[in-house]
Design an enzyme around this catalytic site. Structure first.
Site, PDB file in Angstrom:
ATOM      1  N   GLU A  17      74.056  30.014-119.835  1.00 42.37           N
ATOM      2  CA  GLU A  17      73.078  30.823-120.549  1.00 42.37           C
ATOM      3  C   GLU A  17      71.685  30.470-120.021  1.00 42.37           C
ATOM      4  OE1 GLU A  17      73.423  29.946-124.676  1.00 42.37           O
ATOM      5  OE2 GLU A  17      75.582  30.387-124.756  1.00 42.37           O
ATOM      6  N   LYS A  19      67.782  29.378-120.589  1.00 43.11           N
ATOM      7  CA  LYS A  19      67.043  28.534-121.531  1.00 43.11           C
ATOM      8  C   LYS A  19      65.788  29.292-121.955  1.00 43.11           C
ATOM      9  CE  LYS A  19      65.467  23.734-122.003  1.00 43.11           C
ATOM     10  NZ  LYS A  19      64.193  24.024-122.658  1.00 43.11           N
ATOM     11  N   ARG A  24      63.828  26.611-131.819  1.00 45.57           N
ATOM     12  CA  ARG A  24      65.232  26.588-132.249  1.00 45.57           C
ATOM     13  C   ARG A  24      65.305  26.736-133.759  1.00 45.57           C
ATOM     14  NH1 ARG A  24      69.546  23.545-129.966  1.00 45.57           N
ATOM     15  NH2 ARG A  24      71.502  24.315-130.888  1.00 45.57           N
ATOM     16  N   ARG A  40      64.682  23.172-136.402  1.00 45.18           N
ATOM     17  CA  ARG A  40      65.484  22.079-135.862  1.00 45.18           C
ATOM     18  C   ARG A  40      65.287  20.783-136.637  1.00 45.18           C
ATOM     19  NH1 ARG A  40      64.840  19.882-129.630  1.00 45.18           N
ATOM     20  NH2 ARG A  40      65.356  17.719-130.075  1.00 45.18           N
ATOM     21  N   GLU A  67      67.297  31.016-131.134  1.00 44.87           N
ATOM     22  CA  GLU A  67      65.920  30.704-130.783  1.00 44.87           C
ATOM     23  C   GLU A  67      65.011  31.830-131.276  1.00 44.87           C
ATOM     24  OE1 GLU A  67      63.838  27.671-128.236  1.00 44.87           O
ATOM     25  OE2 GLU A  67      65.951  27.887-128.805  1.00 44.87           O
ATOM     26  N   PHE A 106      72.649  32.706-130.030  1.00 42.49           N
ATOM     27  CA  PHE A 106      73.569  32.319-128.959  1.00 42.49           C
ATOM     28  C   PHE A 106      74.804  31.586-129.463  1.00 42.49           C
ATOM     29  CE2 PHE A 106      69.934  29.228-128.709  1.00 42.49           C
ATOM     30  CZ  PHE A 106      70.570  28.125-129.272  1.00 42.49           C
ATOM     31  N   LYS A 185      71.456  20.928-120.182  1.00 41.99           N
ATOM     32  CA  LYS A 185      70.300  21.791-119.929  1.00 41.99           C
ATOM     33  C   LYS A 185      69.644  21.378-118.613  1.00 41.99           C
ATOM     34  CE  LYS A 185      67.074  19.072-122.811  1.00 41.99           C
ATOM     35  NZ  LYS A 185      66.120  19.131-123.944  1.00 41.99           N
TER      36      LYS A 185
END
Length: 645
Positions: A17, A19, A24, A40, A67, A106, A185
Site C-alpha cells: 500500500e 504511505k 492515523r 493514535r 488515515e 485501509f 514501512k
C-alpha cells in the site's frame, strides 16, 4: 497496529500500500449508530471532523483503521494543509469547505458482531471491499496490490510525490497497539547538501555532538536555517566533526532568519565553512527539513554553492525571533487603483500597492445593512482595508496577528484563525513562534503592508487582533490593556462612567493612555509601555488600577470569570495582558450589521452625549480620521514606565 521501519522485503506473500501523509485514526460505529473517531494516542477527535461523521453511510457496528488526510491541488495528501484542521474542535462550515478532509480506510477490525482481529490481511481487505466504504462521501479505500513488487511500488510513490509504501504480510493478523514485523514501512528520502552553522552538545555516548544546525544560502547571499540533524552519525564521524568544528567557533548566529528558541539553547555557533549532505523525508511549508539523516561531509563543495533551489526557493521562509524587517511605509491607494477595483466583476485580479491579488466573490454580502443603509459587500471591505491601511498598519506592523473570519458573512458562524493559511502568497510575512508547543499554532501572519490587508479582506478576515508585544521579543509587551467588558444588563452610560473613572485614575498617576470604542458595546483603554516589563508585570499593574476603580462603583462590577455568574454586571478585564491574548485593533471592523469599526477617541469624547460604541462604520470611519485624526497615534512607541502602585 504499527509498522516497523525497514527495507522492501523480497519474496512472495506481501501486499503493498502507499504511505499517506495524514493522521492515523480508528473510526467506530457503535450499536446505536453513533460514530466515533479516535486518534493514535487514544484521544477522541470526533468533534473535529463532522464532515467525516456525516459521510458514514451505515448504522451497523463497525471499526475501520485508516488515515485522515487533506489533499493539495495535485490530489496528494498534505500534512501542512491538514494542520489547519487538526486543532479545531468545532470547525465551522467555512473551514470545512476551505480544508476538506477524507478518510482513507485501509483495514477493518469489526463488522457487526464479527471481530476480524484474528483473520488474515487478505480476508480483512476482502471484507473492507465488501462494505462499499469507497462509495461513502469523503471516504476512500486506497489501493493494495499483490501484483507489483515493493521496489517498483516505491518508484511509483516517488514519481507521484508520496511519502513511501507500507508492505504487509498477507497472512498477518491485526495486533492492536503492537509495532509488528509483519507490517514494514519504507519512507522515501531525498538527498540535499547543507551548510553547517552550529552544533549542540550531546549527552552520554553522544557527548561529542548532539545535532548539527543546517542551512542554505538565498540569492542575496544570506544563510537560512533549514533544521537540525541528529541521526545517522557513527562515533568516529562525531569525533571527526567535533575536531573540524571547534576551530570554527563564532560568537554570533550566522542564520539570517534566526533559529527557533528550542533549537538555539546551548548552541555553539560556527563560521559557515563546512558543507554536508543529508537525507530527508519531506519539506515543511516554510522550508524546514523533516526526518533528516546525516550522510557525511562534502569537502568538495563550496558553502556558497549550497543554495535554496526548487521547493526550497518556492517555500516562504519563516522568521524565528529575529528583528522584523523595517516595515514599508503604508501605501496610499490611488484613485486609479480604486477605479480598477470597481471595474472588476464578481472576481478578478486587482493590482494594488505593488502586488497582484486574486479577489473572489466581490459582490457577496458580508454585513447586513443598518439604519436603512445598504448591506456591505466583500468589495466594500476590500476597499476599506486598502484605504484605511495608513491608519491601521501602524498598530499591526511587526506583530503576529490573530484573525476572526466570516467567509459566509457575519450572520453565519465564523471562526478564529491564528495559523497562517497554507495558501498564503509568498510575499506575505510570516513568523514562527519558537515557544509554541508541538500541538499549538506554529506560524503566524505579520500584517506589514497594504497588500496583506487587502489579501486578508478577501479571506473575509473581519476582526484583526495584534499581539501586544512586537518581534523579536514577544515576551515584552508594548501595551498594557484595560478592557471594560459590559454584561448583558450593562448600559453604555455605565460603561462610560467607568471609563471616566479610569481617566481620572490614570491622570492622577501621570500615565499617558487613550480610549477607544470597541465597535460593539464596550470601551478599551490602551496604555503604552516601554519594553522591559513582563506580561505578569503589566497584568498585575492593570489589576491594581482596575480594583481601585471597581471599588468606586461596586454595584456595577463583577470580578467573576464566568459570565453566567456575573449577575449581568460588567467585568474590568485585566487578564488580556498575557502573551497571545489580544484585543481588536483600532479601525478593525466588527462582525455586526452595518460593519461597525473600533474607533480611537480623545478623553474628552467620553463626555459626548452622542457617543455610541458602534457609531462609526467602514463607510464613515475614514471621514472621521480625515477630519479628527487618530488620537492614539502619538502613543505608538512612546517610552513610558508604569509607576509603582
Amino acid at each position: 497496529m504499527l509498522a516497523t521501519p525497514g527495507r522492501p522485503p523480497a519474496g512472495q506473500g506481501w501486499a503493498v500500500e502507499f504511505k499517506w501523509d495524514g493522521v492515523r485514526a480508528l473510526l467506530g460505529v457503535d450499536s446505536a449508530g453513533g460514530v466515533h473517531l479516535t486518534s493514535r494516542n487514544g484521544n477522541d477527535v470526533t468533534l473535529g471532523y463532522p464532515d467525516l461523521v456525516a459521510g458514514v453511510a451505515t448504522d451497523r457496528p463497525l471499526v475501520l483503521d485508516g488515515e485522515i488526510v487533506a489533499l493539495d491541488e495535485a490530489g496528494r495528501p498534505d500534512f501542512g494543509l491538514l494542520q489547519n484542521r487538526m486543532h479545531v474542535r468545532h470547525p465551522p462550515a467555512a473551514l470545512q469547505a476551505e480544508v476538506p478532509v477524507q478518510f482513507y480506510a485501509f483495514d477493518v477490525l469489526r463488522v457487526g458482531e464479527r471481530s476480524l482481529l484474528r483473520e488474515t490481511y487478505d480476508d480483512r481487505r476482502a471484507a473492507l471491499d465488501d462494505l462499499g466504504v469507497a462509495g461513502w462521501p469523503r471516504f476512500a479505500v486506497p489501493p493494495s496490490t499483490t501484483e507489483v513488487a515493493p521496489p517498483q511500488m516505491l518508484d511509483v510513490a516517488r514519481e507521484h510525490g508520496l511519502e513511501g509504501i507500507v508492505v504487509k504480510r498477507r497472512t498477518s493478523r491485526y495486533e492492536p497497539g503492537r509495532r509488528a514485523a509483519s507490517w514494514i514501512k519504507i519512507a522515501l528520502f531525498t538527498t540535499r547538501e547543507v551548510v553547517l552553522g552550529g552544533w549542540t552538545p550531546g549527552e552520554g555516548s553522544r557527548g561529542a555532538i548532539g545535532s548539527l544546525l543546517l542551512g542554505a544560502y538565498d540569492g542575496e547571499g544570506r544563510l537560512h536555517y533549514l533544521g537540525n540533524v541528529g541521526t545517522g552519525f557513527t562515533q568516529a564521524a562525531l569525533r571527526a566533526l567535533r575536531e573540524l568544528l571547534e576551530p570554527l567557533r563564532a560568537d554570533d548566529d550566522p542564520f539570517a532568519s534566526g533559529v527557533p528558541r528550542e533549537h538555539a539553547r546551548g548552541v555553539r555557533w560556527v563560521e559557515p565553512r563546512l558543507v554536508g549532505e543529508v537525507e530527508y523525508r519531506t519539506l515543511t511549508h516554510d522550508a524546514r527539513l523533516r526526518h533528516s539523516v546525516w550522510r557525511g561531509l562534502r569537502p568538495d563543495r563550496d558553502p556558497h554553492e549550497v543554495v535554496l533551489d526548487g521547493a526550497f526557493a518556492r517555500a516562504p521562509l519563516a522568521s524565528y525571533g529575529v528583528p522584523a524587517a523595517a516595515p514599508e511605509a503604508p501605501r496610499i491607494v490611488t484613485p486609479d487603483e480604486l477605479a480598477a477595483l470597481d471595474a472588476l466583476r464578481r472576481k478578478g485580479v486587482w493590482e494594488v500597492a505593488g502586488r497582484e491579488i486574486a479577489l473572489t466573490n466581490l459582490d457577496k454580502v458580508i454585513f447586513p445593512g443598518r439604519d436603512g443603509a445598504p448591506p456591505v459587500t466583500k468589495r466594500d471591505l476590500v476597499r476599506y482595508h486598502a484605504r484605511v491601511a495608513p491608519h491601521l498598519l501602524p498598530y499591526l506592523q511587526g506583530r503576529p496577528v490573530n484573525m476572526q473570519r466570516f467567509p459566509d458573512g457575519v450572520t453565519k458562524q465564523g471562526f478564529w484563525q491564528k495559523e497562517i493559511p497554507v495558501h498564503a502568497p509568498d510575499w506575505v510575512t510570516r513568523w514562527r513562534y519558537p515557544d509554541a508547543d508541538p500541538g499549538d499554532v506554529q506560524d503566524y501572519v505579520v500584517v506589514d503592508s497594504t497588500a496583506t490587508l487587502v489579501w486578508l479582506a478577501n479571506l473575509a478576515a473581519i476582526e484583526l487582533h495584534p499581539w501586544t508585544s512586537k518581534l523579536p521579543d514577544v515576551h515584552s509587551p508594548t501595551w498594557a490593556l484595560i478592557d471594560i467588558d459590559p454584561g448583558p444588563t450593562t448600559s453604555f452610560d455605565d460603561v462610560l462612567a467607568v471609563a471616566r473613572l479610569y481617566r481620572a485614575a490614570l491622570d492622577h498617576l501621570g500615565v499617558a493612555a487613550a480610549p477607544k470604542v470597541t465597535g460593539k458595546r464596550g470601551v478599551q483603554i490602551w496604555v503604552p509601555v516601554t519594553p522591559g516589563p513582563t506580561f505578569a508585570d503589566t497584568r498585575g499593574w492593570v489589576e491594581k488600577v482596575s480594583k481601585a476603580v471597581g471599588r468606586m462603583v461596586p454595584e456595577l462590577i463583577s470580578w467573576e470569570w464566568h459570565t453566567d455568574r456575573r449577575g449581568g454586571r460588567m467585568r474590568l478585564d485585566y487578564t488580556q495582558n498575557v502573551i497571545n491574548k489580544t484585543l481588536v485593533a483600532p479601525f478593525s471592523a466588527r462582525p455586526a450589521a452595518g460593519a461597525p469599526v473600533s474607533m480611537t477617541l480623545t478623553w474628552d469624547e467620553l463626555d459626548d452625549p452622542d457617543l455610541r460604541p458602534d457609531r462609526w462604520t467602514v463607510a464613515t470611519a475614514l471621514d472621521r480620521l480625515e477630519t479628527v485624526g487618530d488620537p492614539m497615534l502619538p502613543l505608538l512607541g512612546r517610552a513610558q514606565t508604569l509607576p509603582n502602585l
